[in-house]
Design a protein around this motif. Structure first.
Motif, PDB file in Angstrom:
ATOM      1  N   ALA A  34       0.820  -1.219   0.000  1.00  0.00           N
ATOM      2  CA  ALA A  34       0.000   0.000   0.000  1.00  0.00           C
ATOM      3  C   ALA A  34       0.852   1.266   0.000  1.00  0.00           C
ATOM      4  O   ALA A  34       0.298   2.366  -0.029  1.00  0.00           O
ATOM      5  N   GLY A  35       2.165   1.110   0.059  1.00  0.00           N
ATOM      6  CA  GLY A  35       3.057   2.271   0.090  1.00  0.00           C
ATOM      7  C   GLY A  35       2.956   3.037   1.391  1.00  0.00           C
ATOM      8  O   GLY A  35       3.131   4.254   1.421  1.00  0.00           O
ATOM      9  N   ARG A  36       2.698   2.303   2.487  1.00  0.00           N
ATOM     10  CA  ARG A  36       2.524   2.943   3.781  1.00  0.00           C
ATOM     11  C   ARG A  36       3.661   2.563   4.723  1.00  0.00           C
ATOM     12  O   ARG A  36       4.277   1.494   4.583  1.00  0.00           O
ATOM     13  N   ASP A  37       3.910   3.415   5.698  1.00  0.00           N
ATOM     14  CA  ASP A  37       4.915   3.151   6.718  1.00  0.00           C
ATOM     15  C   ASP A  37       4.366   2.112   7.691  1.00  0.00           C
ATOM     16  O   ASP A  37       3.269   2.289   8.229  1.00  0.00           O
ATOM     17  N   ARG A  38       5.122   1.058   7.933  1.00  0.00           N
ATOM     18  CA  ARG A  38       4.673   0.015   8.862  1.00  0.00           C
ATOM     19  C   ARG A  38       4.376   0.590  10.244  1.00  0.00           C
ATOM     20  O   ARG A  38       3.466   0.111  10.945  1.00  0.00           O
ATOM     21  N   ALA A  39       5.092   1.612  10.637  1.00  0.00           N
ATOM     22  CA  ALA A  39       4.894   2.198  11.965  1.00  0.00           C
ATOM     23  C   ALA A  39       3.539   2.883  12.106  1.00  0.00           C
ATOM     24  O   ALA A  39       3.110   3.190  13.219  1.00  0.00           O
TER      25      ALA A  39
END
Length: 247
Positions: A34-39
């Protein structure tokens, strides 16, 4: 020091560690796709029906957030876990009766299932003596069926419309409005449900810019929820196994 009654057997601890590794990998993969930061995505371990020893084991493996949906079970479990020296962040995620508000606010850090003005007011009254405000997510009805629980987006209903409920939370000194929660309706494909929720959340944040949390997705569909912006996913069976198989 941990109370031995709240300590998982070595084989159970290994099962939990394996399940956790798999779920963490799935979340990381979903975030990458999704192109998101895991944090930006928090996993809530849904520990309803599982023993306090599982909660203690999860905490020892670095899990900080636990979810329960029945006060009768959760209150005792939270006390047992605390007696073992473990203090996770407890999320109440089930439908909540107003007469349980005083009990829930004693152990819960977050209530995710506020769907009426009357419940918001009951929690506000019960939270008056808390040192820290109670974090609240307003539960959204994605399909507009109030019988299934959830405030109604776009409704002017003074008791159960999404905006009246959100305002009741935002105006209460003992509560803090942090976002929205939803469950995919029965019969809906997760893609359709979470796409609709993302639309509701986008409008909601325009009115409440500080309420950025979005709790959506469970064991079978949280990857799709992450694709549509979930910041919190609620994972039970994929993490801890089917309850009937536990000894």
């Amino acid at each position: 020091m941990t109370d031995s009654s709240a300590t998982a057997r070595p084989e159970r601890h290994a099962e939990i560690a394996a399940g956790l590794a798999q779920v963490r990998s799935r979340i990381a993969d979903a975030c990458a796709q999704a192109g998101r930061d895991r944090a930006d995505v928090t996993m809530i371990a849904v520990t309803k029906t599982y023993p306090a020893s599982d909660v203690v084991a999860l905490a020892g493996l670095g899990v900080t957030d636990m979810g329960e949906n029945r006060d009768q079970e959760a209150a005792g479990k939270a006390a047992e876990v605390a007696a073992a020296g473990v203090r996770p962040r407890w999320h109440f995620i089930g439908q909540l009766q107003r007469n349980k508000a005083r009990s829930v606010v004693r152990y819960a850090d977050v209530v995710q299932s506020v769907d009426s003005v009357r419940l918001a007011r009951a929690l506000a009254t019960a939270s008056a003596d808390r040192e820290q405000p109670l974090d609240v997510l307003v539960q959204v009805s994605i399909d507009g069926d109030a019988a299934r629980g959830g405030a109604l987006p776009g409704s002017a209903d003074p008791g159960a419309g999404l905006e009246p409920v959100a305002e009741a939370v935002a105006e209460a000194s003992g509560l803090r409005l942090v976002g929205l929660m939803a469950v995919a309706p029965l019969g809906w494909e997760p893609e359709r449900a979470f796409a609709r929720l993302a639309e509701v959340a986008d409008v909601f944040r325009g009115v409440h810019p500080g309420a950025t949390a979005l709790s959506a997705g469970m064991s079978g569909d949280f990857e799709i929820a992450i694709r549509y912006g979930a910041t919190h996913v609620r994972v039970g069976s994929a993490l801890l196994g089917m309850r009937s198989t536990l000894r």
